[in-house]
Design an enzyme around this catalytic site. Sequence first.
Site, PDB file in Angstrom:
ATOM      1  CG  HIS A  73      -1.500  11.674  -4.511  1.00  0.00           C
ATOM      2  ND1 HIS A  73      -2.521  12.574  -4.306  1.00  0.00           N
ATOM      3  CD2 HIS A  73      -1.666  10.750  -3.539  1.00  0.00           C
ATOM      4  CE1 HIS A  73      -3.272  12.201  -3.283  1.00  0.00           C
ATOM      5  NE2 HIS A  73      -2.765  11.096  -2.784  1.00  0.00           N
TER       6      HIS A  73
ATOM      7  NE  ARG B  42      -2.450   2.791  -3.710  1.00  0.00           N
ATOM      8  CZ  ARG B  42      -3.360   3.691  -3.317  1.00  0.00           C
ATOM      9  NH1 ARG B  42      -3.416   4.873  -3.923  1.00  0.00           N
ATOM     10  NH2 ARG B  42      -4.199   3.432  -2.361  1.00  0.00           N
TER      11      ARG B  42
ATOM     12  CE1 TYR C  16      -3.109   3.087   0.889  1.00  0.00           C
ATOM     13  CE2 TYR C  16      -1.790   3.281   2.897  1.00  0.00           C
ATOM     14  CZ  TYR C  16      -2.729   3.795   2.021  1.00  0.00           C
ATOM     15  OH  TYR C  16      -3.280   5.028   2.264  1.00  0.00           O
TER      16      TYR C  16
ATOM     17  CD  GLN D 207      -5.418  15.324   2.504  1.00  0.00           C
ATOM     18  OE1 GLN D 207      -5.412  14.394   3.308  1.00  0.00           O
ATOM     19  NE2 GLN D 207      -6.223  15.362   1.455  1.00  0.00           N
TER      20      GLN D 207
ATOM     21  CE1 TYR E 221      -7.127  13.429  -1.238  1.00  0.00           C
ATOM     22  CE2 TYR E 221      -7.375  11.967   0.644  1.00  0.00           C
ATOM     23  CZ  TYR E 221      -6.665  12.377  -0.479  1.00  0.00           C
ATOM     24  OH  TYR E 221      -5.509  11.741  -0.822  1.00  0.00           O
TER      25      TYR E 221
ATOM     26  CB  THR F 183      -5.480  16.712  -1.647  1.00  0.00           C
ATOM     27  OG1 THR F 183      -4.542  16.751  -0.564  1.00  0.00           O
ATOM     28  CG2 THR F 183      -4.947  15.785  -2.732  1.00  0.00           C
TER      29      THR F 183
ATOM     30  NE  ARG G 264      -0.267   6.486  -2.474  1.00  0.00           N
ATOM     31  CZ  ARG G 264      -0.081   5.283  -1.936  1.00  0.00           C
ATOM     32  NH1 ARG G 264       1.067   4.658  -2.125  1.00  0.00           N
ATOM     33  NH2 ARG G 264      -1.019   4.708  -1.215  1.00  0.00           N
TER      34      ARG G 264
HETATM   35  C1  LIG Z   1       0.637   5.486   1.606  1.00  0.00           C
HETATM   36  C2  LIG Z   1       0.342   6.876   1.130  1.00  0.00           C
HETATM   37  C3  LIG Z   1      -0.866   7.474   1.436  1.00  0.00           C
HETATM   38  C4  LIG Z   1      -1.123   8.793   1.018  1.00  0.00           C
HETATM   39  N1  LIG Z   1      -2.287   9.402   1.389  1.00  0.00           N
HETATM   40  C5  LIG Z   1      -2.499  10.693   1.056  1.00  0.00           C
HETATM   41  C6  LIG Z   1      -3.643  11.379   1.540  1.00  0.00           C
HETATM   42  O1  LIG Z   1      -4.447  10.846   2.282  1.00  0.00           O
HETATM   43  N2  LIG Z   1      -3.812  12.670   1.141  1.00  0.00           N
HETATM   44  C7  LIG Z   1      -2.920  13.321   0.312  1.00  0.00           C
HETATM   45  O2  LIG Z   1      -3.115  14.482  -0.023  1.00  0.00           O
HETATM   46  N3  LIG Z   1      -1.812  12.682  -0.127  1.00  0.00           N
HETATM   47  C8  LIG Z   1      -1.588  11.401   0.234  1.00  0.00           C
HETATM   48  N4  LIG Z   1      -0.448  10.779  -0.186  1.00  0.00           N
HETATM   49  C9  LIG Z   1       0.532  11.512  -1.007  1.00  0.00           C
HETATM   50  C10 LIG Z   1       1.583  12.175  -0.105  1.00  0.00           C
HETATM   51  O3  LIG Z   1       1.042  13.225   0.646  1.00  0.00           O
HETATM   52  C11 LIG Z   1       2.734  12.734  -0.933  1.00  0.00           C
HETATM   53  O4  LIG Z   1       2.223  13.550  -1.946  1.00  0.00           O
HETATM   54  C12 LIG Z   1       3.590  11.632  -1.551  1.00  0.00           C
HETATM   55  O5  LIG Z   1       3.761  10.570  -0.652  1.00  0.00           O
HETATM   56  C13 LIG Z   1       4.947  12.200  -1.923  1.00  0.00           C
HETATM   57  O6  LIG Z   1       5.739  11.211  -2.519  1.00  0.00           O
HETATM   58  P1  LIG Z   1       6.828  10.357  -1.722  1.00  0.00           P
HETATM   59  O7  LIG Z   1       6.066   9.312  -0.979  1.00  0.00           O
HETATM   60  O8  LIG Z   1       7.658   9.806  -2.805  1.00  0.00           O
HETATM   61  O9  LIG Z   1       7.554  11.296  -0.789  1.00  0.00           O
HETATM   62  C14 LIG Z   1      -0.167   9.474   0.230  1.00  0.00           C
HETATM   63  C15 LIG Z   1       1.048   8.849  -0.076  1.00  0.00           C
HETATM   64  C16 LIG Z   1       1.314   7.574   0.368  1.00  0.00           C
HETATM   65  C17 LIG Z   1       2.643   6.955   0.037  1.00  0.00           C
END
Ligand SMILES: Cc1cc2nc3c(=O)[nH]c(=O)nc-3n(C[C@H](O)[C@H](O)[C@H](O)COP(=O)(O)O)c2cc1C
Length: 417
Positions: A279, A169, A29, A132, A134, A160, A282
């Site tokens: 993101h 994913r 995840y 943050q 949504y 966001t 993702r």
């Molecule tokens: C497991 C996971 C969950 C995430 N959940 C959110 C989220 O709930 N809200 C959001 O704005 N970004 C979310 N993100 C994105 C992160 O805030 C961030 O943009 C991203 O992890 C940056 O990339 P990096 O993991 O390579 O540092 C998530 C990222 C990961 C890895």
Amino acid sequence: MSLPLERVASIDDLRRIARTRVPQPFVDYVESGSFAQLTLARNRNALDRLEFRQTVMNDVSQRNLGSTMVGERVAFPVALGPVGMCGAVRANGEILSCRAAHCANVQFALSTNALLSIEDVAEEVKRPFWFQLYLTRDRGFSRELIERARRAGCTALILTMDLHVEGTRYADVRNGLGVPPELTAFNAWSIISHPRWALGMLGSKRWSFGNYAGRVPASKLKEMARLVKEQLDPSFDASSIDWVRNQWPGKLIIKGILEPGDARIAIEHGADAILVSNHGGRQLDSAPSTVEALPPVLDAVDGRAEVFVDSGIRSGLDMLKFLALGATGCFVGRAYVYGLGAFGEAGVRKALEILRDELDTAMALTGVTDVRHVPRDVVRIPPDLMGPNRGRRMPVRSHSHQTGAPKRKPQIEELNQ
Ligand SMILES: Cc1cc2nc3c(=O)[nH]c(=O)nc-3n(C[C@H](O)[C@H](O)[C@H](O)COP(=O)(O)O)c2cc1C
């Protein structure tokens, strides 16, 4: 891999340890990108291809890493980004991460989709954090979340914008981490084979999306997951920023911007800061890396708002590269979650210590003495990562790194000399 905390040298060490301590579905995840994971790889690839210029004719005995992000003092310009279900990696992970961030004098952003609620975290930490948001289909609920963040003393709101719908994913689908979540034989085996993780989870304040508590009974995990998914709102647009702005008088960071036009709109609608982000690879696969996206966004913003960046940062050297491109602060996601999975709060502290020390070393070796004035020509960008006119307004030092101040606007050809 097993290594005592004091011998951990890098974020990658934390990653390898976390992989042994966290059940595989949650490792997947965290690590996965969407679809073919091209953008996930592209983030790293672009960062790896930026070269530093080593310049040695400077006294670097005094170095400043302190800065500000949306007006708040930080020990170095990084924040722990919002990570949904962070508490699935380690029980009460949101509290542990927030405490570690505050201990290092940097900020932590709590996700709408965290396991612990705003109030759960606020009760257990001594300083305000960021929240943050949504936007949900039920705007009454979004309004409630904003109000709860305000009451909890949150000092910045991150809106966001890159999740109208969720990027797929593949690993999560295979692991049954979809909607509704399934307890597959593989999941059950992964949990049984990580008894320390499982025992820890017994002490968790919650096991499902805490900010939604009360809407669905906490024990009904499937219904809860369905609700969270259903509440994703594909209709939000620029006017939604006005809607949020009207209710949130504090600092507003718009996250998920890759295009200059979107950055301009975000500022026109009241953003105090832009977070250039894909993101962490993702969401939209085949979107550009943030190394490629950042310079044109900076041009469009033209100093009217702070510009932060994330996606792919695994070291302090990566941070310096982004700061040289013109960002004023970085966010990290996986880099701190690996620390959390490996050693809990101490692991997140370690991740931050590593990032800080590496940033400091990289500054010294490139002749930079102030993190707030990293000259643009500290990095050399391969031409194929740079579109026409990109980086045009970036400061470049004329003779000394230590002044940091731009003396004149360079031409693009000069930047890569
Ligand atoms: C497991 C996971 C969950 C995430 N959940 C959110 C989220 O709930 N809200 C959001 O704005 N970004 C979310 N993100 C994105 C992160 O805030 C961030 O943009 C991203 O992890 C940056 O990339 P990096 O993991 O390579 O540092 C998530 C990222 C990961 C890895």
